[in-house]
Enzyme design. Structure first.
Site, PDB file in Angstrom:
ATOM      1  N   GLY A  39      45.888  33.893  49.463  1.00  0.00           N
ATOM      2  CA  GLY A  39      46.469  34.744  48.423  1.00  0.00           C
ATOM      3  C   GLY A  39      45.685  34.724  47.124  1.00  0.00           C
ATOM      4  O   GLY A  39      46.232  34.995  46.053  1.00  0.00           O
ATOM      5  N   ASP A  40      44.393  34.416  47.201  1.00  0.00           N
ATOM      6  CA  ASP A  40      43.555  34.304  45.998  1.00  0.00           C
ATOM      7  C   ASP A  40      43.339  35.674  45.365  1.00  0.00           C
ATOM      8  O   ASP A  40      42.912  36.610  46.041  1.00  0.00           O
ATOM      9  CB  ASP A  40      42.216  33.678  46.398  1.00  0.00           C
ATOM     10  CG  ASP A  40      41.429  33.144  45.204  1.00  0.00           C
ATOM     11  OD1 ASP A  40      41.571  33.676  44.093  1.00  0.00           O
ATOM     12  OD2 ASP A  40      40.653  32.193  45.410  1.00  0.00           O
ATOM     13  N   ARG A  41      43.630  35.817  44.071  1.00  0.00           N
ATOM     14  CA  ARG A  41      43.413  37.085  43.371  1.00  0.00           C
ATOM     15  C   ARG A  41      42.165  37.048  42.502  1.00  0.00           C
ATOM     16  O   ARG A  41      41.737  38.079  42.007  1.00  0.00           O
ATOM     17  CB  ARG A  41      44.618  37.421  42.495  1.00  0.00           C
ATOM     18  CG  ARG A  41      45.949  37.409  43.212  1.00  0.00           C
ATOM     19  CD  ARG A  41      46.027  38.427  44.337  1.00  0.00           C
ATOM     20  NE  ARG A  41      47.326  38.358  45.020  1.00  0.00           N
ATOM     21  CZ  ARG A  41      47.682  39.173  46.001  1.00  0.00           C
ATOM     22  NH1 ARG A  41      46.849  40.084  46.468  1.00  0.00           N
ATOM     23  NH2 ARG A  41      48.859  39.054  46.566  1.00  0.00           N
TER      24      ARG A  41
END
Lengths: 399, 399
Positions: free
Chosen positions: B345-347
């Site tokens: 879920g890295d933005r």
């Protein structure tokens, strides 16, 4: 935006309308849909938050013809930085509307069949653009004779819907065969379907979300923060003669939006090239080409935009479905057929929000189709390249 | 960060070290790794951009014992807002380092086996924190007797590596069994493996990227823009007595980083709750709880941070692998075993950057394992919850 695919589509549509002699030629400018920007005026509007607007105006445009039953109308709702110009051209040779690839004679949203309406929202960002008409913080407050500035009442996506409903009623519309829009337009489409299920037969939220959760609330705040930081903002009181609007803050806000609504594939062409004559590896003030492009693009955009309107728009987005206890409490009010079009590389409303919206609708027993838009543009795929879902849109409108 | 899993891990490690009588007890404070913050001084450093630093200092800490061959060393490289405090506590009862869950006696990076070193980078953000020692724009320029401010030379991730190498050499280290770090630490790990293949046996980039492309260049610029916008920034000249540092801009920059490095799951607890006593649906100046939390967290962080250092740090990140023609031209220099740990879920560095890094390494014939970190925290999974990859880290170090 003039891709070969779009030209082909336009030519196909044209073939059914022109005499045989014309068919063998390339499409003439006459083939283009010409639209007129009009103004709708309303009085004594009470906002959902309870404030009174003595009068207001929003711009709009239409194409096609309303049938006698008033039920072949389509409403197109615009994105954050957009306005009513979703289809057609204001004059031959001018730029087409942002969804012109799917709206027009013979196109997926067929103006030979539907009466298509699109309006500027309240508090539209492009308050300084000659072709946008809106009522917002830059409008004159009749009570004082000066712009509302921060005294403009808070408005919500639901308020946008209410004003659109007044406009549609003034045009004789009784029902919407479809309400559709990208991004903030998707929020309006969903809000419409939940608020007025008797009106909305079909809804097509594109690059949208079924909920503006805390993480998105935070991002909207990040978008607007540069405006509040600009000393020229003066708590919104910058309209008086001799004062400068907060252009640096507004440009920076628009720069964030510009980058956020694109994806890495879009940026590929810039590579790691420095801006012309610059050496970022040796001078801290020097920069890369992509930084310069973003600044130039945002500055150009800022010149037709209004900073306070930006703040009221982010708030309107934050208030999406705020009159319901939850996303599903809202969605279960709707009785529409849905087509959900998220974009795989969306960084504003990441694609899982679209999947979750479609799943929630299915769970509630509502008919829903979904197609992921693909491509390098990220969020903007839903504006610039929505025609890739043309068949799915035709299928929605056939059913 | 004290999860049941970590306590169990600590207890297991302890069992091998203490006499039998102690084994049945809960771990005493003695079980905790106590570390000391030290200072490394260097002279006459020439930056990769060609500027001269007459002298410099960076803080560091170690655990474990270097073997006679000097080849059992591990270097831990820190993230953007971090410092050398990756493991252990400075005193019993104090907060542990950010990767304490995987570094210590018996832990995946086992201080019974390895000599583990971690240092503050050049231009460290926490220049006003008593436990950070760095040389950067807030340091005194010996040529003028005043802080460098914007006269500090541009430094790159490669410069961080060069100073770390000087430190390691001063400690007698000959080779690195592993270089590992999260986020900006991942960039340092990669830069190490490419610059000094003879040194680096293993590399573990966590929540990193193999390239800072134009889209990421743009985001780094978005992060820092609020600082340049703050009137108190004064082109970096805010250190003199009587001047205020640009706290509003620095706080806003850190607010962007705070939100960007988290994901929607983290924000869930805030919901759409207004801040206490506020009504954002009716008052444009009022706000949501998540906005207030982000501002408070960022303001607290800003109090130990330095605005100019933020600018030099974003530039260092922009200059990742800038001495090579391309990502693959850099990577093909390396001769390490790799463990790549992106977060789903890295933005900040979306997960596909990690996948592409692993694929590029494989393509180049280098041994590489990859595991996606899962969880609600997004980018921060690689800092706060890296222990979920404990077995993969043990496997890397066993091979």
């Amino acid at each position: 935006m003039t891709t070969p695919r779009r030209s082909l589509l336009a030519a196909t549509a044209l073939a059914t309308l022109l005499p045989l002699a014309a068919r063998a030629q390339t499409p003439s400018p006459l083939a283009e849909l010409i639209v007129e920007k009009k103004v709708f005026e309303f009085r004594d509007y009470r906002t959902r938050g309870g404030a009174a607007l003595a009068n207001g105006r929003v711009g709009y445009q239409t194409a096609g013809t309303l049938n006698a039953a008033g039920d072949n109308a389509v409403l197109i709702t615009h994105f954050f930085t957009g306005n009513s110009h979703a289809f057609g051209r204001y004059a031959a040779g001018e730029a087409p509307g942002y969804w012109d690839s799917i709206i027009g004679p013979g196109k997926p949203i067929d103006t030979d069949r539907f009466f298509v309406v699109s309006s500027d929202t309240l508090a539209n960002l492009n308050a300084r653009d000659a072709r946008t008409t809106t009522t917002g913080p830059a409008s004159v407050n009749p009570a004082t004779g000066r712009p509302y500035a921060m005294d403009f009442p808070v408005v919500s996506i639901r308020d946008f819907v209410e004003v659109q409903k007044l406009l549609l009623e003034s045009l004789g519309v009784k029902k919407l065969a479809l309400v559709a829009g990208p991004s903030m337009g998707a929020l309006q489409a969903i809000e419409w379907a939940c608020a007025y299920p008797d009106w909305v037969a079909r809804a097509m939220p594109v690059i949208g979300t079924g909920e503006v959760d805390a993480w998105l609330l935070g991002w909207l705040d990040v978008w607007e923060a540069p405006i509040r930081m600009d000393p020229n903002w003066r708590n919104g009181d910058y309209y008086a003669q001799g004062r400068q609007p907060p252009m640096a803050g507004l440009s920076e806000a628009l720069r964030i939006v510009t980058l956020h609504s694109r994806d890495r594939g879009w940026a590929r062409e810039f590579g790691r090239r420095p801006a012309e004559g610059q050496d970022p590896a040796r001078r801290i003030g020097d920069r890369f080409a992509v930084e310069q492009w973003l600044e130039d693009a945002a500055s150009a955009r800022a010149r037709v935009s209004d900073a306070n309107s930006f703040l009221f728009l982010t708030r309107a987005n934050q208030l999406f479905l705020n009159e319901y206890d939850s996303r599903d409490a809202a969605l279960k009010q709707a009785r529409a057929r849905w087509l959900v079009l998220p974009s795989a590389g969306d960084r504003v409303f990441p694609v899982e929000y679209g999947h979750e919206l479609a799943a929630a609708l299915r769970e509630l027993g509502q008919p829903v189709a979904m197609q992921e838009l693909k491509g390098d543009l990220g969020h903007l795929e839903g504006v610039a390249d929505v025609a890739q879902a043309g068949e799915a849109i035709r299928a929605l409108l056939a059913g």
